[in-house]
Design a protein around this motif. Structure first.
Motif, short mmCIF file in Angstrom:
data_model
loop_
_atom_site.label_atom_id
_atom_site.label_comp_id
_atom_site.label_asym_id
_atom_site.label_seq_id
_atom_site.Cartn_x
_atom_site.Cartn_y
_atom_site.Cartn_z
N TRP A 1 -1.50 15.86 1.11
CA TRP A 1 -1.18 14.44 1.17
C TRP A 1 -1.63 13.77 -0.13
O TRP A 1 -2.78 13.93 -0.55
CB TRP A 1 -1.91 13.78 2.33
N TYR A 2 -0.71 13.05 -0.74
CA TYR A 2 -1.04 12.24 -1.91
C TYR A 2 -1.03 10.80 -1.45
O TYR A 2 -0.02 10.31 -0.94
CB TYR A 2 -0.01 12.45 -3.03
N CYS A 3 -2.16 10.13 -1.60
CA CYS A 3 -2.30 8.75 -1.13
C CYS A 3 -2.39 7.82 -2.32
O CYS A 3 -3.22 8.02 -3.22
CB CYS A 3 -3.56 8.62 -0.29
N ASP A 4 -1.54 6.82 -2.31
CA ASP A 4 -1.55 5.78 -3.35
C ASP A 4 -2.16 4.52 -2.77
O ASP A 4 -1.74 4.07 -1.70
CB ASP A 4 -0.12 5.41 -3.77
N VAL A 5 -3.12 3.94 -3.48
CA VAL A 5 -3.61 2.63 -3.10
C VAL A 5 -2.64 1.62 -3.71
O VAL A 5 -2.36 1.66 -4.91
CB VAL A 5 -5.05 2.41 -3.58
N THR A 6 -2.09 0.77 -2.84
CA THR A 6 -1.04 -0.18 -3.23
C THR A 6 -1.27 -1.51 -2.51
O THR A 6 -2.02 -1.57 -1.55
CB THR A 6 0.35 0.33 -2.82
N ARG A 7 -0.59 -2.52 -2.96
CA ARG A 7 -0.51 -3.72 -2.12
C ARG A 7 0.36 -3.36 -0.92
O ARG A 7 1.13 -2.39 -0.98
CB ARG A 7 0.12 -4.87 -2.91
N PRO A 8 0.26 -4.12 0.17
CA PRO A 8 1.14 -3.85 1.32
C PRO A 8 2.61 -3.84 0.90
O PRO A 8 3.02 -4.60 0.01
CB PRO A 8 0.83 -5.00 2.28
N ALA A 9 3.37 -2.95 1.53
CA ALA A 9 4.79 -2.78 1.19
C ALA A 9 5.59 -4.01 1.57
O ALA A 9 5.33 -4.67 2.57
CB ALA A 9 5.35 -1.57 1.91
N LEU A 10 6.59 -4.30 0.77
CA LEU A 10 7.56 -5.34 1.05
C LEU A 10 8.91 -4.65 1.20
O LEU A 10 9.33 -3.93 0.30
CB LEU A 10 7.59 -6.36 -0.09
N VAL A 11 9.53 -4.83 2.35
CA VAL A 11 10.82 -4.20 2.62
C VAL A 11 11.86 -5.30 2.68
O VAL A 11 11.77 -6.22 3.51
CB VAL A 11 10.79 -3.41 3.95
N GLN A 12 12.84 -5.22 1.76
CA GLN A 12 13.88 -6.25 1.73
C GLN A 12 15.12 -5.72 1.02
O GLN A 12 15.02 -4.94 0.09
CB GLN A 12 13.38 -7.53 1.03
#
Length: 161
Positions: free
Chosen positions: A82-93
């Motif tokens: 598993w490769y985990c990226d720390v990101t801001r919460p996803a925006l789906v649009q």
């Protein structure tokens, strides 16, 4: 809708890092999961894992969490880890999953024997702690939470259950 084609758009420090097509696997309103082939050109050898043409990524993005978890599979169906990226919460649009990479990453081998915190030096150099201290604090908490979860007997698979 399962099978729907989406585009994952990953940015870093306000610049496009990569965009690639993916097929939606699930969406429960918070977590959206997609399946995509290795999207970069050629092989990327990190020393602890190689991403290469033919690899398949099952990627999980959350609208409320500050990370994404990517299951990495070989072309013949063997889980690499598993490769985990720390990101801001996803925006789906509009058919896109928009992700902002915050530099911190975690690698967990398939057998759980290796848990590696990555790019903490890049994160420190990014200036996020000064420009957006709340986002920086969220990022560090997310990495710590992923690291803690990876070291439990159930590991990261429990997050994805």
């Amino acid at each position: 809708m399962t099978g729907q084609q989406l585009t994952v758009v990953l940015t870093k420090a306000g610049k496009l890092k990569i965009r690639y097509p993916a097929a939606q696997v699930a969406d429960d309103g918070d977590r959206i999961s997609v399946r995509a082939p290795w999207a970069a050109d050629g092989v990327r050898d990190f020393g602890f894992v190689r991403f290469e043409p033919g690899d398949v990524f099952v990627e999980h993005f959350w609208r409320t969490r500050w990370y994404a978890v990517k299951e990495v599979w070989t072309a013949d169906g063997v889980l690499k880890g598993w490769y985990c990226d720390v990101t801001r919460p996803a925006l789906v649009q509009s058919g896109e999953i928009l992700i902002e990479d915050l530099d911190l990453d975690l690698w967990v081998s398939a057998d759980g024997s290796s848990v590696l915190r990555l790019d903490e030096d890049e994160f420190a150099a990014s200036g996020l702690a000064t420009s957006d201290p709340e986002a920086a604090a969220q990022a560090v908490r997310a990495l710590d939470a992923l690291d803690d979860q990876a070291r439990t007997p159930a590991g990261l698979a429990a997050l994805l259950g």
